[in-house]
Motif scaffolding. Structure first.
Motif, mmCIF file in Angstrom:
data_model
loop_
_atom_site.group_PDB
_atom_site.id
_atom_site.type_symbol
_atom_site.label_atom_id
_atom_site.label_comp_id
_atom_site.label_asym_id
_atom_site.label_seq_id
_atom_site.Cartn_x
_atom_site.Cartn_y
_atom_site.Cartn_z
ATOM 1 N N TRP A 73 -41.503 -89.182 42.725
ATOM 2 C CA TRP A 73 -40.741 -89.109 41.480
ATOM 3 C C TRP A 73 -40.348 -87.684 41.104
ATOM 4 C CZ3 TRP A 73 -38.298 -93.011 39.606
ATOM 5 C CH2 TRP A 73 -38.763 -94.301 39.857
ATOM 6 N N SER A 74 -41.181 -86.733 41.413
ATOM 7 C CA SER A 74 -40.832 -85.342 41.072
ATOM 8 C C SER A 74 -39.540 -84.919 41.749
ATOM 9 C CB SER A 74 -41.971 -84.406 41.482
ATOM 10 O OG SER A 74 -43.131 -84.665 40.729
ATOM 11 N N ASP A 75 -39.335 -85.379 42.994
ATOM 12 C CA ASP A 75 -38.100 -85.063 43.709
ATOM 13 C C ASP A 75 -36.933 -85.882 43.164
ATOM 14 O OD1 ASP A 75 -39.528 -83.320 45.298
ATOM 15 O OD2 ASP A 75 -39.842 -84.789 46.897
ATOM 16 N N MET A 76 -37.190 -87.155 42.895
ATOM 17 C CA MET A 76 -36.121 -88.046 42.440
ATOM 18 C C MET A 76 -35.597 -87.665 41.061
ATOM 19 S SD MET A 76 -37.952 -91.559 43.745
ATOM 20 C CE MET A 76 -36.863 -92.635 42.813
ATOM 21 N N LEU A 77 -36.457 -87.103 40.236
ATOM 22 C CA LEU A 77 -36.079 -86.794 38.859
ATOM 23 C C LEU A 77 -35.461 -85.415 38.683
ATOM 24 C CD1 LEU A 77 -39.228 -88.320 37.110
ATOM 25 C CD2 LEU A 77 -36.898 -89.234 37.032
ATOM 26 N N ARG A 78 -35.291 -84.692 39.745
ATOM 27 C CA ARG A 78 -34.706 -83.351 39.627
ATOM 28 C C ARG A 78 -33.262 -83.397 39.170
ATOM 29 N NH1 ARG A 78 -37.252 -80.611 45.136
ATOM 30 N NH2 ARG A 78 -39.368 -80.308 44.306
ATOM 31 N N GLY A 79 -32.542 -84.434 39.574
ATOM 32 C CA GLY A 79 -31.136 -84.492 39.204
ATOM 33 C C GLY A 79 -30.719 -85.751 38.485
ATOM 34 N N GLU A 80 -31.653 -86.698 38.294
ATOM 35 C CA GLU A 80 -31.306 -87.970 37.679
ATOM 36 C C GLU A 80 -32.347 -88.361 36.631
ATOM 37 O OE1 GLU A 80 -28.541 -89.456 38.351
ATOM 38 O OE2 GLU A 80 -27.929 -88.326 40.122
ATOM 39 N N VAL A 81 -31.875 -89.098 35.614
ATOM 40 C CA VAL A 81 -32.802 -89.654 34.618
ATOM 41 C C VAL A 81 -32.734 -91.176 34.596
ATOM 42 C CG1 VAL A 81 -32.738 -87.626 33.120
ATOM 43 C CG2 VAL A 81 -31.064 -89.460 32.783
ATOM 44 N N GLN A 82 -31.843 -91.740 35.430
ATOM 45 C CA GLN A 82 -31.691 -93.190 35.499
ATOM 46 C C GLN A 82 -31.160 -93.547 36.868
ATOM 47 O OE1 GLN A 82 -28.473 -95.117 35.394
ATOM 48 N NE2 GLN A 82 -29.742 -96.912 35.755
ATOM 49 N N GLY A 83 -31.576 -94.724 37.398
ATOM 50 C CA GLY A 83 -31.086 -95.109 38.710
ATOM 51 C C GLY A 83 -31.613 -96.455 39.148
ATOM 52 N N ASP A 84 -31.401 -96.754 40.432
ATOM 53 C CA ASP A 84 -31.843 -97.998 41.061
ATOM 54 C C ASP A 84 -32.664 -97.675 42.290
ATOM 55 O OD1 ASP A 84 -30.057 -100.754 40.203
ATOM 56 O OD2 ASP A 84 -29.365 -98.824 39.453
ATOM 57 N N ILE A 85 -33.646 -98.531 42.563
ATOM 58 C CA ILE A 85 -34.477 -98.377 43.754
ATOM 59 C C ILE A 85 -34.627 -99.746 44.406
ATOM 60 C CG2 ILE A 85 -36.732 -97.717 44.677
ATOM 61 C CD1 ILE A 85 -37.171 -96.081 42.175
ATOM 62 N N ARG A 86 -34.447 -99.806 45.699
ATOM 63 C CA ARG A 86 -34.741 -101.014 46.464
ATOM 64 C C ARG A 86 -36.011 -100.761 47.256
ATOM 65 N NH1 ARG A 86 -30.391 -104.609 46.842
ATOM 66 N NH2 ARG A 86 -28.428 -103.781 45.985
ATOM 67 N N THR A 87 -37.077 -101.479 46.913
ATOM 68 C CA THR A 87 -38.354 -101.297 47.595
ATOM 69 C C THR A 87 -39.205 -102.545 47.434
ATOM 70 O OG1 THR A 87 -40.333 -99.882 47.759
ATOM 71 C CG2 THR A 87 -39.438 -100.237 45.563
ATOM 72 N N GLY A 88 -39.987 -102.844 48.459
ATOM 73 C CA GLY A 88 -40.894 -103.977 48.396
ATOM 74 C C GLY A 88 -40.214 -105.302 48.108
ATOM 75 N N GLY A 89 -38.961 -105.437 48.520
ATOM 76 C CA GLY A 89 -38.231 -106.662 48.250
ATOM 77 C C GLY A 89 -37.648 -106.744 46.860
ATOM 78 N N GLY A 90 -37.857 -105.722 46.048
ATOM 79 C CA GLY A 90 -37.342 -105.711 44.681
ATOM 80 C C GLY A 90 -36.142 -104.802 44.532
ATOM 81 N N GLU A 91 -35.417 -105.001 43.463
ATOM 82 C CA GLU A 91 -34.252 -104.175 43.129
ATOM 83 C C GLU A 91 -34.490 -103.622 41.724
ATOM 84 O OE1 GLU A 91 -29.648 -105.119 42.098
ATOM 85 O OE2 GLU A 91 -30.391 -105.979 43.971
ATOM 86 N N TYR A 92 -35.133 -102.470 41.652
ATOM 87 C CA TYR A 92 -35.618 -101.942 40.383
ATOM 88 C C TYR A 92 -34.617 -100.983 39.748
ATOM 89 C CZ TYR A 92 -40.107 -103.875 41.737
ATOM 90 O OH TYR A 92 -41.113 -104.744 42.090
ATOM 91 N N VAL A 93 -34.379 -101.202 38.475
ATOM 92 C CA VAL A 93 -33.591 -100.264 37.686
ATOM 93 C C VAL A 93 -34.578 -99.464 36.848
ATOM 94 C CG1 VAL A 93 -33.212 -101.979 35.857
ATOM 95 C CG2 VAL A 93 -31.690 -100.013 36.035
ATOM 96 N N TRP A 94 -34.339 -98.162 36.698
ATOM 97 C CA TRP A 94 -35.323 -97.322 36.010
ATOM 98 C C TRP A 94 -34.657 -96.332 35.063
ATOM 99 C CZ3 TRP A 94 -34.856 -92.090 36.952
ATOM 100 C CH2 TRP A 94 -34.198 -91.709 38.119
ATOM 101 N N GLN A 95 -35.455 -95.898 34.092
ATOM 102 C CA GLN A 95 -35.023 -94.915 33.095
ATOM 103 C C GLN A 95 -36.199 -93.976 32.823
ATOM 104 O OE1 GLN A 95 -31.916 -94.602 31.316
ATOM 105 N NE2 GLN A 95 -32.844 -92.649 30.740
ATOM 106 N N ALA A 96 -35.939 -92.668 32.805
ATOM 107 C CA ALA A 96 -37.005 -91.678 32.613
ATOM 108 C C ALA A 96 -36.880 -90.988 31.268
ATOM 109 C CB ALA A 96 -36.971 -90.644 33.742
ATOM 110 N N ARG A 97 -38.010 -90.473 30.799
ATOM 111 C CA ARG A 97 -38.018 -89.659 29.574
ATOM 112 C C ARG A 97 -39.194 -88.678 29.666
ATOM 113 N NH1 ARG A 97 -38.286 -89.319 25.212
ATOM 114 N NH2 ARG A 97 -37.180 -91.033 24.262
ATOM 115 N N TYR A 98 -39.028 -87.532 29.004
ATOM 116 C CA TYR A 98 -40.086 -86.520 29.006
ATOM 117 C C TYR A 98 -41.184 -86.868 28.008
ATOM 118 C CZ TYR A 98 -38.097 -82.995 32.102
ATOM 119 O OH TYR A 98 -37.644 -82.320 33.207
ATOM 120 N N LEU A 99 -42.398 -86.564 28.407
ATOM 121 C CA LEU A 99 -43.567 -86.615 27.539
ATOM 122 C C LEU A 99 -44.330 -85.329 27.799
ATOM 123 C CD1 LEU A 99 -45.295 -88.246 25.513
ATOM 124 C CD2 LEU A 99 -46.537 -89.172 27.471
ATOM 125 N N GLY A 100 -44.110 -84.328 26.933
ATOM 126 C CA GLY A 100 -44.632 -83.007 27.257
ATOM 127 C C GLY A 100 -43.939 -82.497 28.507
#
Length: 267
Positions: free
Chosen positions: A191-218
């Motif tokens: 995630w540290s690499d994935m979040l360098r340029g994006e705060v939202q996206g899609d991931i295909r893994t484990g047979g799933g199609e995941y949509v995600w959204q990030a936010r800072y906490l500290g």
């Protein structure tokens, strides 16, 4: 000169003083996956943000009444502690916490606190996972310690309408695995690499199609995810036909005049 003035007025009307308009054809977010994620995460994230706003407004060592009010207003919190810059606990609510916590990992971020930034840590052990969020407080404009809130992620995600469909990970580990058993594998992604340029996206893994959204906490980032396969594959419901409008100039039955009874007294 007149030509230049007309051109200037045209530019002004087109790009500066434009007539306002509303595009009623814009349906907003059309992605069913994002709509699903928003519905699952917003009741959780809104409560977290409201608590952070209150915590972020406290830059002096709080009294026990303030801590108790914050705890009462956010019943999903487990406790609040006031810790000085050496790590000693000055006060806490409740006075006898159910789970002892080590704040040393929070104190390592002194550079953040000196510029009035929050810090956070995720700790997992045999008792489960706990999130600690720290806000620095000051004496005579010098960093003097931390106000630390802690919570069990399970108490927060229960506000989601379907917590089993929601996964919450962070750049420091898994917070909530959801009910499909994919939490550990999702948390293991880089995630540290994935979040360098994006705060939202899609991931295909484990047979799933995941949509995600990030936010800072500290200094760390939280990531909300859900599997969007079903909602994206579902066929849209057919549009309901509008009820037919009454024919123009046709009197409705309820408004027709009733026949008048015959006047038997008339000659």
């Amino acid at each position: 000169m007149k030509t230049k003035w007309r051109e200037t007025r045209k530019l002004y009307r087109e790009y500066i003083n434009t007539d306002p308009s509303i595009d009623f054809s814009d349906q907003g977010i059309s992605d069913k996956g994002l709509q699903r994620l928003a519905a699952l995460m917003m009741p959780v994230d809104e409560r977290l943000l409201a608590m952070l706003r209150t915590l972020g407004s406290q830059d002096a060592a709080p009294d026990p009444e303030w801590a108790q009010q914050l705890l009462s207003a956010n019943a999903w919190l487990s406790g609040i502690a006031v810790v000085d810059a050496s790590g000693a606990t000055v006060g806490q609510v409740p006075s006898t916490p159910m789970r002892p916590l080590d704040y040393a990992s929070l104190l390592d971020m002194a550079d953040r606190y000196k510029v009035r930034k929050m810090g956070a840590r995720v700790v997992s052990d045999e008792m489960g996972t706990v999130v600690m969020v720290a806000m620095p407080f000051f004496k005579e404009n010098e960093w003097a310690g931390l106000v630390v809130v802690n919570f069990d992620p399970r108490n927060l995600v229960r506000f989601s309408p379907d917590s089993n469909a929601l996964v919450v990970v962070s750049t420091e580990g898994l917070l909530w695995p959801g009910g499909a058993g994919q939490g550990e594998s999702l948390a293991a992604l880089k995630w540290s690499d994935m979040l360098r340029g994006e705060v939202q996206g899609d991931i295909r893994t484990g047979g799933g199609e995941y949509v995600w959204q990030a936010r800072y906490l500290g200094q760390l980032e939280l990531v909300y995810l859900t599997d969007a396969r079903e909602v994206r594959a579902a066929k849209p419901e057919p549009k309901k036909e509008a009820a037919p409008s009454p024919e123009p100039n046709k009197t409705l039955p309820s408004t027709e005049r009733l026949p008048q009874p015959t006047d038997l007294t008339a000659p």
